[in-house]
Every structure is written in C-alpha cells, then in structure tokens.
Design a protein around this motif. Structure first.
Motif, PDB file in Angstrom:
ATOM      1  N   SER A  48      33.024  48.351  49.776  1.00  0.00           N
ATOM      2  CA  SER A  48      32.596  48.803  48.386  1.00  0.00           C
ATOM      3  C   SER A  48      32.723  47.552  47.482  1.00  0.00           C
ATOM      4  O   SER A  48      33.206  46.464  47.803  1.00  0.00           O
ATOM      5  CB  SER A  48      33.594  49.833  47.729  1.00  0.00           C
ATOM      6  N   ILE A  49      32.264  47.748  46.214  1.00  0.00           N
ATOM      7  CA  ILE A  49      32.346  46.488  45.365  1.00  0.00           C
ATOM      8  C   ILE A  49      33.730  46.220  44.920  1.00  0.00           C
ATOM      9  O   ILE A  49      34.091  44.993  44.617  1.00  0.00           O
ATOM     10  CB  ILE A  49      31.603  46.789  43.946  1.00  0.00           C
ATOM     11  N   GLU A  50      34.799  47.156  45.069  1.00  0.00           N
ATOM     12  CA  GLU A  50      36.073  46.954  45.006  1.00  0.00           C
ATOM     13  C   GLU A  50      36.650  46.417  46.132  1.00  0.00           C
ATOM     14  O   GLU A  50      37.289  45.266  46.166  1.00  0.00           O
ATOM     15  CB  GLU A  50      36.857  48.352  44.266  1.00  0.00           C
ATOM     16  N   ALA A  51      36.527  47.266  47.208  1.00  0.00           N
ATOM     17  CA  ALA A  51      37.196  46.795  48.250  1.00  0.00           C
ATOM     18  C   ALA A  51      36.275  45.861  49.275  1.00  0.00           C
ATOM     19  O   ALA A  51      35.535  46.443  50.209  1.00  0.00           O
ATOM     20  CB  ALA A  51      37.543  48.320  49.263  1.00  0.00           C
ATOM     21  N   ASN A  52      36.167  44.834  48.772  1.00  0.00           N
ATOM     22  CA  ASN A  52      35.110  43.924  49.444  1.00  0.00           C
ATOM     23  C   ASN A  52      35.789  42.744  50.126  1.00  0.00           C
ATOM     24  O   ASN A  52      35.097  41.672  50.473  1.00  0.00           O
ATOM     25  CB  ASN A  52      34.145  43.380  48.253  1.00  0.00           C
ATOM     26  N   SER A  53      36.990  42.933  50.744  1.00  0.00           N
ATOM     27  CA  SER A  53      37.422  42.205  51.753  1.00  0.00           C
ATOM     28  C   SER A  53      38.037  40.834  51.650  1.00  0.00           C
ATOM     29  O   SER A  53      39.043  40.338  52.263  1.00  0.00           O
ATOM     30  CB  SER A  53      36.715  41.869  52.991  1.00  0.00           C
ATOM     31  N   VAL A  54      37.437  40.110  50.615  1.00  0.00           N
ATOM     32  CA  VAL A  54      37.828  38.713  50.187  1.00  0.00           C
ATOM     33  C   VAL A  54      37.484  38.473  48.677  1.00  0.00           C
ATOM     34  O   VAL A  54      36.870  38.882  48.003  1.00  0.00           O
ATOM     35  CB  VAL A  54      37.248  37.511  51.259  1.00  0.00           C
ATOM     36  N   HIS A  55      38.757  37.535  48.428  1.00  0.00           N
ATOM     37  CA  HIS A  55      38.654  36.752  47.186  1.00  0.00           C
ATOM     38  C   HIS A  55      38.380  35.263  47.221  1.00  0.00           C
ATOM     39  O   HIS A  55      38.921  34.903  48.534  1.00  0.00           O
ATOM     40  CB  HIS A  55      39.934  36.988  46.301  1.00  0.00           C
ATOM     41  N   GLY A  56      37.593  34.854  46.506  1.00  0.00           N
ATOM     42  CA  GLY A  56      37.495  33.299  46.694  1.00  0.00           C
ATOM     43  C   GLY A  56      37.517  32.550  45.152  1.00  0.00           C
ATOM     44  O   GLY A  56      36.886  33.239  44.491  1.00  0.00           O
ATOM     45  N   SER A  57      38.210  31.559  45.016  1.00  0.00           N
ATOM     46  CA  SER A  57      37.967  30.808  43.832  1.00  0.00           C
ATOM     47  C   SER A  57      36.731  30.666  43.257  1.00  0.00           C
ATOM     48  O   SER A  57      35.827  30.249  44.175  1.00  0.00           O
ATOM     49  CB  SER A  57      38.708  29.595  43.673  1.00  0.00           C
ATOM     50  N   ASP A  58      36.256  30.767  42.043  1.00  0.00           N
ATOM     51  CA  ASP A  58      34.896  30.554  41.279  1.00  0.00           C
ATOM     52  C   ASP A  58      35.006  29.177  40.743  1.00  0.00           C
ATOM     53  O   ASP A  58      33.885  28.982  40.438  1.00  0.00           O
ATOM     54  CB  ASP A  58      34.771  31.466  40.443  1.00  0.00           C
ATOM     55  N   SER A  59      35.855  28.269  40.821  1.00  0.00           N
ATOM     56  CA  SER A  59      35.647  26.895  40.372  1.00  0.00           C
ATOM     57  C   SER A  59      37.007  26.062  40.759  1.00  0.00           C
ATOM     58  O   SER A  59      37.891  26.663  41.183  1.00  0.00           O
ATOM     59  CB  SER A  59      35.815  26.761  38.826  1.00  0.00           C
ATOM     60  N   ALA A  60      36.789  24.738  40.789  1.00  0.00           N
ATOM     61  CA  ALA A  60      37.876  23.921  41.152  1.00  0.00           C
ATOM     62  C   ALA A  60      39.113  24.094  40.507  1.00  0.00           C
ATOM     63  O   ALA A  60      40.305  24.073  40.909  1.00  0.00           O
ATOM     64  CB  ALA A  60      37.381  22.392  41.437  1.00  0.00           C
ATOM     65  N   GLU A  61      38.824  24.292  39.355  1.00  0.00           N
ATOM     66  CA  GLU A  61      40.006  24.705  38.255  1.00  0.00           C
ATOM     67  C   GLU A  61      40.634  25.492  38.475  1.00  0.00           C
ATOM     68  O   GLU A  61      42.002  25.661  38.840  1.00  0.00           O
ATOM     69  CB  GLU A  61      39.537  24.358  36.935  1.00  0.00           C
ATOM     70  N   ASN A  62      40.103  26.572  38.853  1.00  0.00           N
ATOM     71  CA  ASN A  62      40.740  27.764  39.093  1.00  0.00           C
ATOM     72  C   ASN A  62      41.418  28.029  40.541  1.00  0.00           C
ATOM     73  O   ASN A  62      42.378  28.482  40.686  1.00  0.00           O
ATOM     74  CB  ASN A  62      39.795  29.059  39.120  1.00  0.00           C
ATOM     75  N   ALA A  63      40.651  27.242  41.358  1.00  0.00           N
ATOM     76  CA  ALA A  63      41.299  26.998  42.625  1.00  0.00           C
ATOM     77  C   ALA A  63      42.819  26.513  42.423  1.00  0.00           C
ATOM     78  O   ALA A  63      43.753  27.066  43.360  1.00  0.00           O
ATOM     79  CB  ALA A  63      40.449  26.130  43.734  1.00  0.00           C
ATOM     80  N   GLU A  64      42.778  25.397  41.824  1.00  0.00           N
ATOM     81  CA  GLU A  64      43.986  24.902  41.733  1.00  0.00           C
ATOM     82  C   GLU A  64      45.119  25.719  41.039  1.00  0.00           C
ATOM     83  O   GLU A  64      46.438  25.835  41.383  1.00  0.00           O
ATOM     84  CB  GLU A  64      43.899  23.664  40.748  1.00  0.00           C
ATOM     85  N   ILE A  65      44.747  26.508  40.054  1.00  0.00           N
ATOM     86  CA  ILE A  65      45.627  27.357  39.496  1.00  0.00           C
ATOM     87  C   ILE A  65      46.152  28.577  40.474  1.00  0.00           C
ATOM     88  O   ILE A  65      47.296  28.713  40.516  1.00  0.00           O
ATOM     89  CB  ILE A  65      45.132  28.140  38.261  1.00  0.00           C
ATOM     90  N   GLU A  66      45.173  29.042  41.257  1.00  0.00           N
ATOM     91  CA  GLU A  66      45.402  29.916  42.078  1.00  0.00           C
ATOM     92  C   GLU A  66      46.220  29.763  43.307  1.00  0.00           C
ATOM     93  O   GLU A  66      46.996  30.296  43.894  1.00  0.00           O
ATOM     94  CB  GLU A  66      44.030  30.682  42.404  1.00  0.00           C
ATOM     95  N   ILE A  67      45.929  28.529  43.749  1.00  0.00           N
ATOM     96  CA  ILE A  67      46.884  27.735  44.737  1.00  0.00           C
ATOM     97  C   ILE A  67      48.268  28.018  44.408  1.00  0.00           C
ATOM     98  O   ILE A  67      49.219  28.291  45.132  1.00  0.00           O
ATOM     99  CB  ILE A  67      46.356  26.638  45.255  1.00  0.00           C
ATOM    100  N   ALA A  68      48.518  27.132  43.245  1.00  0.00           N
ATOM    101  CA  ALA A  68      49.912  27.033  42.701  1.00  0.00           C
ATOM    102  C   ALA A  68      50.515  28.388  42.316  1.00  0.00           C
ATOM    103  O   ALA A  68      51.571  28.407  42.286  1.00  0.00           O
ATOM    104  CB  ALA A  68      49.731  26.228  41.444  1.00  0.00           C
TER     105      ALA A  68
END
Ligand code: UDP
Length: 140
Positions: free
Chosen positions: A110-130
């Motif tokens: 479903s739109i909620e249970a959609n199996s994966v998350h992925g960062s939407d920008s390089a800046e957010n990737a860094e924040i989310e990894i940390a």
C-alpha cells in the motif's frame, strides 16, 4: 558521476514477508552496494524523530505505528549517484504508480506499507545515516 552514499530502510511489511534478501538483491542489481546493514526494532521516539518532517501530515501517527510494528533493516548504500539510483529502483511512493521492475511495484502492499525508505537528497542521506549508524559501522 561520483560514488556517493544513501540511506535505506527495509520496512516492516517486507521483513514480515521475509523479503530482506529479495529487496537487497534489487538494490544490488541496480548497482548499489550495501556497506552497512542492521536489523533493528525502532522505538516510537526513533520513528517519530526520523519522520519529524511529516509530523503535521494526516498520515504521521499511522506511519509511526507501522514503522514500529515489526523489525526493519537499516542500510547504508554506496554507488554512482546513490540517492538517485536508489530512488529509481524504489519506485513511486504509491505502488499503484510505481514503474515495472521497481521494488515498490514488485513488493509494496500500500502507499503506507511500501517496503522501502530511501533518502531524497544527499543532505538528508547524511543526516539519516548518522541517525542510525556510527562511522565505524560503515565498511566501504
Ligand atoms: N506515506 C503514507 N501516506 C501517504 C504518503 C506517505 O503513509 O499519503 C508514508 C509512506 O510509507 C512513505 C512515507 O510516508 O514512504 C514517507 O512519505 P514520502 O512522501 O517522503 O515518500 P517516500 O520518500 O518514502 O517515497
């Protein structure tokens, strides 16, 4: 294009159906390398903090409940233009709109249970990894 990193979550609907390997295979086939991975159960506080950007949205409480409803696998992915490569293989947020061959087209419920998350920008990737990993847990 440089080798960069992004952050991924295999969500509870996918771990529940034992799709960790199948999802990871799709990531690897898309040219991404898993350089860190751990299976965790998110706390409510962790999930609320992670999705804080969505806290005024009507789906926020349900999303947090879903994300703590079972184990997740948090991952750091490395590859050429990793954020864009991961967004492409993930597919659209709503699986009904996801392209053939994408993870969400293949696996999302479903739109909620959609199996994966992925960062939407390089800046957010860094924040989310940390948010989930110490530097020494990432082995490139
Ligand atoms: N989501 C939801 N309902 C919506 C939109 C989003 O439950 O109407 C959930 C869904 O799990 C999505 C997450 O909230 O993956 C974050 O939404 P976003 O718009 O950032 O989508 P994404 O970047 O994950 O494609």
């Amino acid at each position: 294009m440089a080798t960069t990193r992004t952050f991924s979550i295999i969500k509870p609907d996918a771990t529940r159906r034992n799709l960790t390997g199948a999802v990871t295979a799709k990531l690897e086939e898309a040219g991404l390398r898993v350089v860190a991975s751990k299976r965790i159960r998110m706390t409510k506080e962790q999930a609320e903090g992670f999705y804080a950007v969505h806290k005024e949205r009507p789906f926020f409480n349900d999303l947090v409940s879903f994300m703590i409803s079972g184990p997740v696998v948090v991952q750091v992915l490395e590859g050429e233009d990793a954020v864009a490569a991961n967004r492409k293989i993930m597919g659209a947020t709503n699986p009904a709109q996801a392209d053939e061959g994408t993870i969400r087209k293949a696996f999302a419920e479903s739109i909620e249970a959609n199996s994966v998350h992925g960062s939407d920008s390089a800046e957010n990737a860094e924040i989310e990894i940390a948010y989930f990993f110490k530097p020494e847990e990432i082995v490139g």
